[in-house]
Scaffold this motif. Structure first.
Motif, PDB file in Angstrom:
ATOM      1  N   ARG A 386     -31.715  66.940  40.492  1.00 29.44           N
ATOM      2  CA  ARG A 386     -32.000  65.590  41.034  1.00 29.44           C
ATOM      3  C   ARG A 386     -32.149  65.087  42.182  1.00 29.44           C
ATOM      4  NH1 ARG A 386     -29.796  60.944  38.939  1.00 29.44           N
ATOM      5  NH2 ARG A 386     -29.117  59.739  40.718  1.00 29.44           N
ATOM      6  N   GLN A 387     -32.542  65.644  43.579  1.00 26.27           N
ATOM      7  CA  GLN A 387     -32.880  65.153  44.955  1.00 26.27           C
ATOM      8  C   GLN A 387     -33.916  66.301  44.878  1.00 26.27           C
ATOM      9  OE1 GLN A 387     -30.479  63.537  45.504  1.00 26.27           O
ATOM     10  NE2 GLN A 387     -29.584  63.600  47.101  1.00 26.27           N
ATOM     11  N   MET A 388     -34.592  66.697  44.610  1.00 29.10           N
ATOM     12  CA  MET A 388     -36.009  67.364  44.631  1.00 29.10           C
ATOM     13  C   MET A 388     -37.739  66.678  45.381  1.00 29.10           C
ATOM     14  SD  MET A 388     -35.645  70.559  45.150  1.00 29.10           S
ATOM     15  CE  MET A 388     -37.231  71.220  44.803  1.00 29.10           C
ATOM     16  N   TRP A 389     -36.979  65.481  44.375  1.00 29.53           N
ATOM     17  CA  TRP A 389     -37.927  64.203  44.891  1.00 29.53           C
ATOM     18  C   TRP A 389     -38.018  64.077  46.214  1.00 29.53           C
ATOM     19  CZ3 TRP A 389     -36.973  59.342  46.440  1.00 29.53           C
ATOM     20  CH2 TRP A 389     -34.884  59.371  46.238  1.00 29.53           C
ATOM     21  N   ASN A 648     -37.007  50.518  44.514  1.00 31.80           N
ATOM     22  CA  ASN A 648     -37.840  49.778  44.031  1.00 31.80           C
ATOM     23  C   ASN A 648     -38.824  50.374  44.643  1.00 31.80           C
ATOM     24  OD1 ASN A 648     -37.228  47.523  41.947  1.00 31.80           O
ATOM     25  ND2 ASN A 648     -36.111  46.207  44.386  1.00 31.80           N
ATOM     26  N   GLY A 649     -40.605  50.995  44.241  1.00 31.58           N
ATOM     27  CA  GLY A 649     -41.209  51.263  44.397  1.00 31.58           C
ATOM     28  C   GLY A 649     -41.349  52.933  43.963  1.00 31.58           C
ATOM     29  N   THR A 650     -42.170  53.895  45.118  1.00 34.48           N
ATOM     30  CA  THR A 650     -42.274  55.408  44.529  1.00 34.48           C
ATOM     31  C   THR A 650     -42.090  56.421  45.956  1.00 34.48           C
ATOM     32  OG1 THR A 650     -44.709  55.547  44.182  1.00 34.48           O
ATOM     33  CG2 THR A 650     -43.077  54.906  42.035  1.00 34.48           C
ATOM     34  N   LEU A 651     -41.290  57.237  45.759  1.00 35.41           N
ATOM     35  CA  LEU A 651     -40.934  58.299  46.462  1.00 35.41           C
ATOM     36  C   LEU A 651     -41.285  59.599  45.529  1.00 35.41           C
ATOM     37  CD1 LEU A 651     -41.199  59.402  49.684  1.00 35.41           C
ATOM     38  CD2 LEU A 651     -38.856  59.747  50.030  1.00 35.41           C
ATOM     39  N   VAL A 652     -42.617  60.558  46.239  1.00 39.53           N
ATOM     40  CA  VAL A 652     -42.772  61.164  44.672  1.00 39.53           C
ATOM     41  C   VAL A 652     -42.956  63.009  45.908  1.00 39.53           C
ATOM     42  CG1 VAL A 652     -44.255  62.245  43.052  1.00 39.53           C
ATOM     43  CG2 VAL A 652     -43.933  60.035  43.335  1.00 39.53           C
ATOM     44  N   THR A 653     -42.424  63.623  45.378  1.00 43.31           N
ATOM     45  CA  THR A 653     -42.361  65.483  45.795  1.00 43.31           C
ATOM     46  C   THR A 653     -43.273  66.027  45.276  1.00 43.31           C
ATOM     47  OG1 THR A 653     -41.410  65.154  48.288  1.00 43.31           O
ATOM     48  CG2 THR A 653     -41.518  66.956  47.443  1.00 43.31           C
ATOM     49  N   THR A 654     -44.175  67.066  45.538  1.00 43.61           N
ATOM     50  CA  THR A 654     -44.476  67.454  45.195  1.00 43.61           C
ATOM     51  C   THR A 654     -44.932  68.974  45.624  1.00 43.61           C
ATOM     52  OG1 THR A 654     -46.330  66.173  43.908  1.00 43.61           O
ATOM     53  CG2 THR A 654     -46.879  68.654  43.596  1.00 43.61           C
ATOM     54  N   VAL A 655     -44.927  70.374  44.795  1.00 47.03           N
ATOM     55  CA  VAL A 655     -43.993  71.685  45.384  1.00 47.03           C
ATOM     56  C   VAL A 655     -44.987  72.559  44.524  1.00 47.03           C
ATOM     57  CG1 VAL A 655     -42.596  73.068  46.736  1.00 47.03           C
ATOM     58  CG2 VAL A 655     -42.492  70.924  46.899  1.00 47.03           C
ATOM     59  N   GLY A 656     -45.348  73.898  44.572  1.00 47.72           N
ATOM     60  CA  GLY A 656     -45.893  74.576  43.699  1.00 47.72           C
ATOM     61  C   GLY A 656     -46.641  73.633  42.847  1.00 47.72           C
ATOM     62  N   GLY A 657     -47.488  73.158  42.802  1.00 46.44           N
ATOM     63  CA  GLY A 657     -48.018  72.329  41.896  1.00 46.44           C
ATOM     64  C   GLY A 657     -47.080  71.424  41.058  1.00 46.44           C
TER      65      GLY A 657
END
Length: 667
Positions: A386-389, A648-657
């Motif tokens: 739920r919150q990882m992003w 609106n818009g995007t916020l993306v987190t990438t961890v460990g691929g």
């Protein structure tokens, strides 16, 4: 390697200094102090504070067998009209509940005998007076037998404690019965802002309505002691059964805030001040505001006005969550140790020593620590994603949190849709790769199946330990419209519970454990908390003062730095924008952060936060990953009470691929 060694020694020296200080303050409890300080530095924040060998931490406990069963509730009626609860539905004439129960229901804690639990229910459909069953109407407190097959003498596995209490026995009663908790004497219950007091043991036949009284709890909030008193919320009985912890909301500079308090309960049989009726009540006296002007998580170095300092030992209490087993510590939701990561902490009421209890990137809030201080149960969104992003990239200093915490903490829910599940942690909490054991992990996990791990059944506050440490009680509510169905892209599932009921209460049994003897007495804590402020009725609430606007440098504990700009866009007197640029920043010598973030926060209303978020962060090392907004940024308007996710818009987190994206609007 030189960097690692320097970080290790820096941390080690700090620990030794703290140990010496704390032992001097509490020489009679040296072992506990050593453990608490080791936990605070090593286990609570292993790489932010000190680089130490993981071998110092005890190994995580092995998963244990858990049996989960559901507790019985009154029968369900299809409609709530008067008389709908007929003898055909309930032959015993002891009340019915509506199917749409969730918002009018709450599970509570165990009675001190460990064989009964409390719940707040809403009865409906009772016949008109003078029918004896007419008392089963509206919101009440019931006691439920926890042993399968056990019955009260009325023939039910439950008993209503507040039904039929004579009006003269509850003249000053306050509305609401939330968070029901039993006192250790077995004769009193805290429910909402009331204390329900019976002359006999609550579970016995001798505890009748005529022998039961309801007394309101009042915290004075005016200089002349006039008026109804403060709007206290989230009440928790201190284990000494003399003191009470609670929170009160306020508005500072047009923004919602709340502070936590500890006071002594004092029975007042004949009050002369306050609002009518002047009925017998419990006054909260000698109240302490669990806040100190000197405690700041982020502040300007007095010896170097151009440099910011982060103090992860600061006591920054947002919402009080309870106490540890012996009452020595208060537990609370605190200012983040890592950006956007909401955790629970414990602070010693005497020494002020702080422990970080959780560190998973997801959101945690409710917590209960066992009476023997060896285990805790938390409700957390961990592993739901739920919150990882937002918080999945670890080790980011909590700088943007100066303006973003209200918003980031509010995205944990979507309206009435919760993402909490119950988790078991040992007393040392999260550490390394150990993030506890999901209590209700067994089952098909199929949405709508009604299984114990059905994700559509949201676990709700608060879970509670049995006195002997062998059971936990928790309750759940089913996701319903508008959090699903209609325009919402998520489907709604029908309830599989009796009568289509949308709330249920569960018992988790730790079948391999031996019961521990009940703790009969807990030492009474002093009224004065050395690091807190005396609460003065009628005085303005304190304010959390952030660093003033300006340009600063934040140095990494091991290498690199961050350039920080704090901006008061509208000259309103409080911060609105935080801009941070990281240059080879590292607090642990192994994870290195580069890039930038800018967050602007305004409040259209005290409880609403509008966030404009721009991010381009890259971290290398064991916790490598990125946190990036789209070109247009990320924009969120959210209310701390409603939690409706619309962005609106995007916020993306990438961890460990693995890429974590924000939830779809309405989900």
């Amino acid at each position: 390697m030189v960097v690692l060694e320097s970080c290790w020694w820096q941390g080690a020296i700090g620990v030794v200094k703290d140990i010496i200080t704390q032992v001097k303050m509490r020489p009679s409890n040296t072992i506990s102090i050593l453990l608490a300080l080791t936990e605070a530095c090593v286990y609570g924040a292993p790489t932010e504070q000190c680089k130490v060998p993981h071998s110092l931490a005890p190994p995580p406990p092995a998963p244990e067998p858990i049996n989960i069963r559901q507790l019985p509730l009154p029968p369900v009626i299809a409609n709530e009209t008067q008389g709908a609860c007929t003898t055909d539905v309930n032959p015993l004439g002891t009340g019915c509940v509506p199917a749409a129960l969730e918002e009018r229901f709450q599970g509570g804690g165990f009675l001190p005998d460990g064989r009964h639990v409390l719940a707040m229910v809403t009865f409906a459909g009772a016949p008109a007076a003078p029918d004896p069953a007419s008392i089963y109407e509206g919101e009440h407190i019931i006691i439920i037998k926890t042993t399968e097959g056990d019955r009260f003498t009325n023939g039910d596995p439950w008993k209503c404690i507040t039904c039929g209490i004579p009006a003269q026995n509850s003249r000053g009663r306050a509305p609401g019965n939330g968070y029901p908790q039993a006192f250790r004497d077995g004769k009193r219950i805290l429910a909402g802002t009331n204390i329900i007091d019976c002359e006999s043991d609550l579970a016995s036949d001798d505890c009748t309505p005529e022998k039961t009284n309801v007394y309101a709890i009042r915290q004075s909030n005016t200089a002349d002691d006039s008026g109804p008193g403060g709007q206290i919320r989230e009440l928790r009985i201190h284990p000494d059964n003399v003191h009470l912890g609670f929170s009160m909301a306020t508005v500072n500079d047009g923004k919602f805030d709340q502070y936590s308090y500890l006071g002594r309960l004092q029975f007042n049989p004949s009050p002369t001040t306050g609002s009518e009726p002047l009925a017998p009540r419990y006054d909260v006296v000698n109240t302490q505001t669990l806040f100190s002007d000197s405690q700041k998580s982020v502040y300007v170095d007095s010896n170097n006005p151009g440099q910011l300092v982060i103090n992860k030992s600061a006591i920054i209490i947002g919402e009080l969550r309870g106490f540890n087993g012996d009452g020595r510590e208060v537990t609370y939701v605190g200012y983040p140790h890592e950006s956007s990561n909401i955790d629970v902490f414990a602070a010693d009421l005497t020494t002020g020593a702080v422990r970080r209890l959780t560190e998973h990137p997801e959101y945690v809030d409710p917590i209960d620590i066992s009476a023997h201080d060896d285990w805790m149960v938390i409700l957390d969104t961990r592993f739901t994603e739920r919150q990882m992003w937002l918080s999945g990239l670890r080790r980011i200093p909590p700088i943007t949190d100066l303006v973003s915490t209200s918003a980031t903490s509010s995205t944990r829910n979507n309206g009435n849709r919760r993402f909490f599940q119950p988790w078991l942690l040992d007393r040392y909490g999260d550490r390394g790769d150990y993030f506890g054991q999901q209590i209700n992990a067994a089952g098909s996990g199929v949405p709508g199946s009604g299984a114990i791990n059905d994700p559509e059944w949201n676990t709700r506050a608060d879970p509670r330990w049995s006195p002997d440490g062998t059971e936990i009680v928790y309750w759940q509510g089913l996701t319903e419209a508008p959090a699903c169905g209609g325009e919402n892209p998520l489907p709604c599932y029908p309830s599989t519970e009796p009568g289509g009921r949308n709330a249920r209460i569960m018992i988790a049994e730790f079948t391999s454990r031996d019961p521990k003897p009940p703790i009969k007495d807990v030492p009474t804590v002093p009224d004065v908390v050395p690091w807190a402020m005396k609460y003065v009725p009628g005085a303005p609430s304190p304010k959390r003062i952030p660093p003033p606007p300006g340009n600063y440098t934040l140095k990494g504990k091991c290498q690199g730095s961050a350039s920080v700009t704090l901006i008061d866009q509208s000259n309103s007197g409080f911060l609105e924008t935080v801009r941070v640029t990281y240059n080879g920043f590292s607090d642990d010598g192994v994870n290195v952060l580069n890039g930038w973030e800018e967050v602007t926060s305004v409040n259209p209303s005290p409880t609403e936060t509008k966030i404009d978020w721009y991010s381009d962060l890259v971290q290398t090392g064991p916790d490598a990953g990125t946190k990036k907004s789209g070109e247009e940024g990320f924009h969120l308007l959210i209310d701390v009470w409603l939690n409706d996710f619309e962005a609106n818009g995007t916020l993306v987190t990438t961890v460990g691929g693995k890429k974590y994206t924000q939830p779809a609007n309405g989900t």
